[in-house]
Design a protein around this motif. Structure first.
Motif, mmCIF file in Angstrom:
data_model
loop_
_atom_site.group_PDB
_atom_site.id
_atom_site.type_symbol
_atom_site.label_atom_id
_atom_site.label_comp_id
_atom_site.label_asym_id
_atom_site.label_seq_id
_atom_site.Cartn_x
_atom_site.Cartn_y
_atom_site.Cartn_z
ATOM 1 N N ASN A 118 0.869 -1.179 0.000
ATOM 2 C CA ASN A 118 0.000 0.000 0.000
ATOM 3 C C ASN A 118 0.910 1.235 0.000
ATOM 4 N N PRO A 119 1.498 1.571 -1.127
ATOM 5 C CA PRO A 119 2.531 2.610 -1.142
ATOM 6 C C PRO A 119 1.997 3.983 -0.725
ATOM 7 N N GLY A 120 2.665 4.572 0.266
ATOM 8 C CA GLY A 120 2.402 5.962 0.628
ATOM 9 C C GLY A 120 3.523 6.848 0.125
ATOM 10 N N MET A 121 4.644 6.205 -0.156
ATOM 11 C CA MET A 121 5.816 6.916 -0.652
ATOM 12 C C MET A 121 6.535 5.999 -1.637
ATOM 13 N N ILE A 122 6.901 6.537 -2.784
ATOM 14 C CA ILE A 122 7.651 5.785 -3.795
ATOM 15 C C ILE A 122 8.896 6.587 -4.151
ATOM 16 N N TRP A 123 10.032 5.899 -4.118
ATOM 17 C CA TRP A 123 11.289 6.547 -4.515
ATOM 18 C C TRP A 123 11.804 5.884 -5.794
ATOM 19 N N VAL A 124 12.162 6.709 -6.731
ATOM 20 C CA VAL A 124 12.658 6.232 -8.020
ATOM 21 C C VAL A 124 14.093 6.720 -8.176
ATOM 22 N N ASP A 125 14.989 5.785 -8.466
ATOM 23 C CA ASP A 125 16.399 6.161 -8.603
ATOM 24 C C ASP A 125 16.853 5.969 -10.040
ATOM 25 N N CYS A 126 17.815 6.792 -10.431
ATOM 26 C CA CYS A 126 18.423 6.697 -11.755
ATOM 27 C C CYS A 126 19.736 7.457 -11.721
ATOM 28 N N LYS A 127 20.491 7.386 -12.788
ATOM 29 C CA LYS A 127 21.718 8.173 -12.868
ATOM 30 C C LYS A 127 21.349 9.645 -13.028
ATOM 31 N N GLU A 128 22.206 10.498 -12.500
ATOM 32 C CA GLU A 128 21.904 11.930 -12.550
ATOM 33 C C GLU A 128 21.753 12.423 -13.984
ATOM 34 N N ALA A 129 22.514 11.832 -14.897
ATOM 35 C CA ALA A 129 22.438 12.252 -16.299
ATOM 36 C C ALA A 129 21.084 11.919 -16.925
ATOM 37 N N ASP A 130 20.371 10.929 -16.353
ATOM 38 C CA ASP A 130 19.078 10.508 -16.902
ATOM 39 C C ASP A 130 17.894 11.177 -16.222
ATOM 40 N N CYS A 131 18.157 12.096 -15.276
ATOM 41 C CA CYS A 131 17.075 12.647 -14.452
ATOM 42 C C CYS A 131 15.992 13.340 -15.277
ATOM 43 N N ALA A 132 16.398 14.181 -16.225
ATOM 44 C CA ALA A 132 15.413 14.928 -17.022
ATOM 45 C C ALA A 132 14.506 13.981 -17.797
ATOM 46 N N LYS A 133 15.104 12.957 -18.420
ATOM 47 C CA LYS A 133 14.332 11.995 -19.219
ATOM 48 C C LYS A 133 13.393 11.188 -18.318
ATOM 49 N N VAL A 134 13.898 10.719 -17.174
ATOM 50 C CA VAL A 134 13.078 9.910 -16.265
ATOM 51 C C VAL A 134 11.950 10.741 -15.674
ATOM 52 N N GLU A 135 12.224 11.989 -15.335
ATOM 53 C CA GLU A 135 11.171 12.846 -14.755
ATOM 54 C C GLU A 135 10.038 13.061 -15.751
ATOM 55 N N ALA A 136 10.381 13.249 -17.009
ATOM 56 C CA ALA A 136 9.346 13.436 -18.029
ATOM 57 C C ALA A 136 8.461 12.194 -18.145
ATOM 58 N N GLU A 137 9.068 10.992 -18.079
ATOM 59 C CA GLU A 137 8.299 9.750 -18.145
ATOM 60 C C GLU A 137 7.410 9.577 -16.924
ATOM 61 N N ILE A 138 7.939 9.953 -15.746
ATOM 62 C CA ILE A 138 7.126 9.854 -14.519
ATOM 63 C C ILE A 138 5.927 10.789 -14.615
ATOM 64 N N GLN A 139 6.156 12.000 -15.151
ATOM 65 C CA GLN A 139 5.055 12.958 -15.313
ATOM 66 C C GLN A 139 3.987 12.389 -16.245
ATOM 67 N N ASN A 140 4.408 11.699 -17.285
ATOM 68 C CA ASN A 140 3.440 11.089 -18.211
ATOM 69 C C ASN A 140 2.614 10.024 -17.501
ATOM 70 N N LEU A 141 3.258 9.200 -16.663
ATOM 71 C CA LEU A 141 2.524 8.158 -15.935
ATOM 72 C C LEU A 141 1.548 8.751 -14.933
ATOM 73 N N LEU A 142 1.905 9.917 -14.378
ATOM 74 C CA LEU A 142 1.041 10.546 -13.375
ATOM 75 C C LEU A 142 -0.075 11.373 -14.000
ATOM 76 N N GLY A 192 -3.338 12.555 -15.259
ATOM 77 C CA GLY A 192 -4.690 12.095 -14.956
ATOM 78 C C GLY A 192 -4.871 11.579 -13.544
ATOM 79 N N LYS A 193 -3.780 11.355 -12.823
ATOM 80 C CA LYS A 193 -3.889 10.900 -11.440
ATOM 81 C C LYS A 193 -3.987 12.096 -10.502
ATOM 82 N N GLU A 194 -4.593 11.882 -9.367
ATOM 83 C CA GLU A 194 -4.713 12.927 -8.342
ATOM 84 C C GLU A 194 -4.065 12.442 -7.055
ATOM 85 N N HIS A 195 -4.018 13.344 -6.089
ATOM 86 C CA HIS A 195 -3.555 13.016 -4.740
ATOM 87 C C HIS A 195 -2.098 12.525 -4.717
#
Length: 807
Positions: free
Chosen positions: A624-648, A650-653
């Motif tokens: 029952n996740p209340g907190m999720i941490w996603v790790d990646c290399k610092e060089a990939d942060c911009a790309k990974v953040e954009a993908e996370i935003q896409n997955l989120l 339509g979601k709320e809360h």
């Protein structure tokens, strides 16, 4: 008189090594004193001149007061001015947006009028003013004065949202953009009165005391609370404008005291250094001084001779030291203030002169006073010895009987080193003490600076990985119960499909979870319960100021509760040792749990914590996740953040945070403070190096004749190098032991003081291993380096020249 001066100048010219060392010591002392004085003076003057502009000129405010209570305040002569403001409500939006009303006096007292870029503050019921970011979050990126906007707001989480139409009356300056920043806009008094009827209104009452109320920074809060009771206001509703009252009511005494203490320590070390240089040099020149005494010089003239030797060396170093210290500090302050202005979003500060000539002259006088104090004992020593005793002097006669070296059949480098240190016990002890005391201040300050960390502060916000996705929930929203934690968990926004999609993002190296449960206490109040594994349980990000017993194995074995916020434990109504009865639930089931409240974390994201073992024992088998941490290399942060935003989408809360964003936020608040702390540590390290270098140079040079005799008796160059190296390492070891024995307790006390007084970046104490190891390494390298260089210089002369050496 001229003869004594000429003789003093001649002695200084002859004793070049001593002269250079004394001048360097005085120069560094003056540099440090003028830097400390200029920093303290400019800091106090800057804050005093700009306190009203930056913090407003109100002393404090009473939160949530009624109309009649404000009337009571206005009728009392102790209050010079009273301004009104109020919270109007929250705006429906994914970002945190709020509506407020500020009365005319409140706008003036808080300097909000200075924040207006265009237009005016609202006067009509349908007018609104705020920063560009506020309107952008509502979907009006190009909002300007006169534009019409729509929004939905509610007064509190017990009510539903209502529509409102506004006309933009003004645009205020944008605050510093921080991650998950909240924004406020301002409405008119007519709008506030239309939303809140008589009897519903609660104000924030800003106040200034009249001149008849004698307060300072220490007493202003107590006075404000006493007056609150007189007006029928609960004293706990008092909030003091701390920064303004500190600088407006207190003449910077903490800053002044801190600068004075550091300056006194600098002077103490300087006195020790200069005294050591002169004392050793005079002992080596006792016979020469005896000859001068035999020519008819009086005791008073002998004292004058030593005094003038010291002062003729000190005076030329004063002005360069003054210019260096003041110049470096002024350059640093200009950089610091400009950086603070951009980082904190402040308007331009009132310019001022950062240099105080009288204060610099005082520093010069203090430096000369330090030289005089260092010369007192050498002056007394020279004046007391009779000509006959001086001419016959062969060392420290009073210690001769204790100075016999014990004979041995064989001598090694180690025994020669210990024999030399034994025959010169006093010099050895003084050397180690002076070097150790120099390092004590370094250790004390490193305990403070080593615990200031922007990275540590960022890790408190995002403890693992590069990104954190946290549930954004309420616990008491009666108007929209779907916003409460129990409803959100039942809808399970972070299901297995979402977690799998996160893991499949290109560049993601790890996805880590922290489970959460909702709970209802005996009164039916909704609360949050976090689930921690052993690693998270012991993580310093949660630890902070612990209370009670916070032990994973004990809590897991006894199925215990740990409270989430030790600071608020008294307000919770619970205490350590209480038996807690809760109904815990997730999306599928609820379970009754009773356990002891064994302790409290310093800070956490939930009301309560239980162990992962307890969570499984209660039958909660799914995540029952209340907190999720996603790790990646610092060089990939911009790309990974954009993908996370896409997955989120339509979601709320939820609330998405990044480690780099948290780091940027921490650096904006702590970065300059950290820089200042390490600048101070650099100055302290400079003192330690100055003392250590002077001590080693004098120790080796004054033994040139002794080393020549040893080599004449068969000591090899390699053995000479080894003996001097080992002596240096022994000095280093002794210095480090003194520094740690005295510096660590004092440093911890300084850390505790800083944390209790709310200094930035201080939460959990860490032993500053990096700084201490760096100090030990530098001391060892410098000791060995100096020993090697000086031994090479000694060996350049022939053995005969060394034996005949008479500095």
């Amino acid at each position: 008189m001229k003869t004594i001066t000429k003789l003093a100048l001649s002695n200084n010219k002859k004793n070049k090594t001593r002269s250079v060392l004394v001048m360097v010591a005085v120069f560094l002392t003056m540099t440090l004193l003028s830097a400390i004085a200029t920093f303290g003076y400019s800091t106090i003057k800057y804050e005093k001149l700009n306190a009203e502009k930056f913090y407003g000129d109100y002393y404090g405010m009473y939160v949530g007061v009624a109309e009649d209570q404000i009337h009571s305040m206005e009728q009392r002569s102790e209050f010079a001015e009273v301004g009104r403001a109020a919270s109007v409500g929250e705006v429906e939006n994914k970002s945190r947006l709020a509506l407020s009303w500020m009365g005319e006096k409140a706008l003036e007292m808080t300097n909000l009028k200075e924040q207006l870029e265009t237009g005016v503050f609202p006067e009509k019921e349908n007018e609104i003013a705020g920063p560009e970011e506020f309107f952008e979050k509502l979907g009006y990126p190009e909002a300007k004065q006169g534009d019409k906007i729509k929004l939905r707001f509610r007064r509190n989480n017990q009510e539903t949202y209502r529509d409102a139409d506004f006309v933009v009356s003004g645009i205020t300056k944008s605050p510093v953009e921080l991650e998950n920043q909240s924004y406020a806009a301002y409405v008119s008094e007519d709008f506030y009165k239309a939303v809140y009827k008589n009897g519903e209104r609660a104000f924030n009452a800003y106040f200034k005391f009249s001149e008849e109320v004698q307060v300072n920074a220490e007493t202003v809060e107590m006075t404000a609370k006493d007056l609150a009771e007189e007006c029928g206001i609960n004293p706990s509703q008092t909030v003091i404008n701390t920064y303004y009252t500190f600088w407006a009511l207190d003449p910077g005494m903490e800053t002044i005291l801190g600068c004075v203490v550091i300056a006194l320590i600098v002077c103490l070390f300087s006195v020790l250094v200069i005294y050591n240089i002169f004392q050793v040099g005079i002992i080596q020149k006792i016979q020469e001084y005896g000859k001068i005494r035999a020519l008819g010089t009086t005791r008073k003239q002998m004292r004058k001779l030593v005094f003038r030797e010291g002062m003729t060396l000190a005076l030329p170093a004063i002005i360069p030291g003054m210019i260096a210290g003041a110049g470096i500090t002024v350059a640093f302050m200009h950089y610091w203030l400009e950086k603070s202005q951009s980082v904190m979003g402040r308007e331009a500060y009132t310019d001022f002169s950062m240099v105080s000539v009288p204060l610099l002259l005082l520093c010069a006088a203090v430096s000369l006073l330090a030289v005089w104090a260092a010369l007192k004992k050498p002056m007394k020593l020279v004046a007391k010895i009779s000509p006959v005793e001086a001419i016959r002097f062969q060392g420290d006669g009073s210690k001769r009987r204790k100075g016999f070296r014990k004979g041995k059949r064989q001598m090694s480098v180690g025994t020669m080193m210990t024999a030399n240190l034994a025959i010169n016990r006093k010099r050895t002890v003084v050397t180690i003490l002076t070097m150790g005391l120099s390092c004590v201040l370094f250790v004390v300050i490193s305990n403070f600076t080593g615990n200031i960390s922007t990275k540590y502060d960022a890790k408190k916000q995002v403890p693992y990985g590069q990104f954190q996705i946290a549930l954004d929930y309420d616990l008491s929203d009666t108007a929209y119960p779907e916003n409460n934690l129990d409803s959100i968990l039942q809808n399970n926004p972070f299901d297995d499909a979402f977690l799998q999609a996160l893991e499949e993002i290109d560049g993601v190296t790890e996805v880590r979870l922290q489970n959460i449960l909702y709970a209802r206490d005996a009164e039916g109040n909704l609360q949050s319960v976090g689930v921690l594994g052993k690693e998270e349980f012991e993580d310093e990000a949660y630890q902070g100021s612990l209370k009670g017993t916070v032990d994973y194995d004990k809590a897991a074995k006894e199925d215990a509760f740990i409270y989430g916020w030790s600071y608020f434990i008294e307000e919770s109504g619970y205490d350590i040792g209480d038996q807690i009865q809760m109904e815990l639930g997730d999306k599928d089931r609820t379970v009754s749990m009773e356990g002891e409240m064994q302790g409290a974390f310093g800070s956490s994201n939930m009301d309560w914590m239980i162990t992962e073992d307890t969570y499984r024992k209660l039958g909660f088998t799914e995540d029952n996740p209340g907190m999720i941490w996603v790790d990646c290399k610092e060089a990939d942060c911009a790309k990974v953040e954009a993908e996370i935003q896409n997955l989120l989408e339509g979601k709320e809360h939820y609330e998405l945070s990044s480690y780099l964003g948290a780091l940027e936020t921490a650096e904006s608040t702590l970065g300059m403070f950290e820089m200042l702390a390490y600048a101070l540590l650099f100055l302290v390290g400079l003192i330690a190096f100055m003392n250590m270098a002077n001590t080693m140079i004098i120790s080796i040079i004054t033994r040139k004749r002794e080393l020549g005799v040893l080599q004449a008796l068969g000591m090899t160059n390699r053995q000479l190098n080894g003996m001097l190296r080992n002596e240096g390492l022994l000095f280093t070891l002794g210095s480090v032991m003194i520094a740690l024995a005295a510096g660590m307790p004092l440093g911890y006390a300084l850390f505790r003081y800083g944390r209790e007084h709310g200094y930035f970046g201080l939460d959990v104490y860490h032993v500053p291993l990096a700084e201490i190891m760096c100090m030990i390494l530098i001391l060892a390298v410098l000791q060995m380096g100096l020993s090697f260089i000086l031994s090479r210089n000694v060996k350049k002369e022939s053995i005969v020249e060394r034996i005949r050496y008479q500095e």
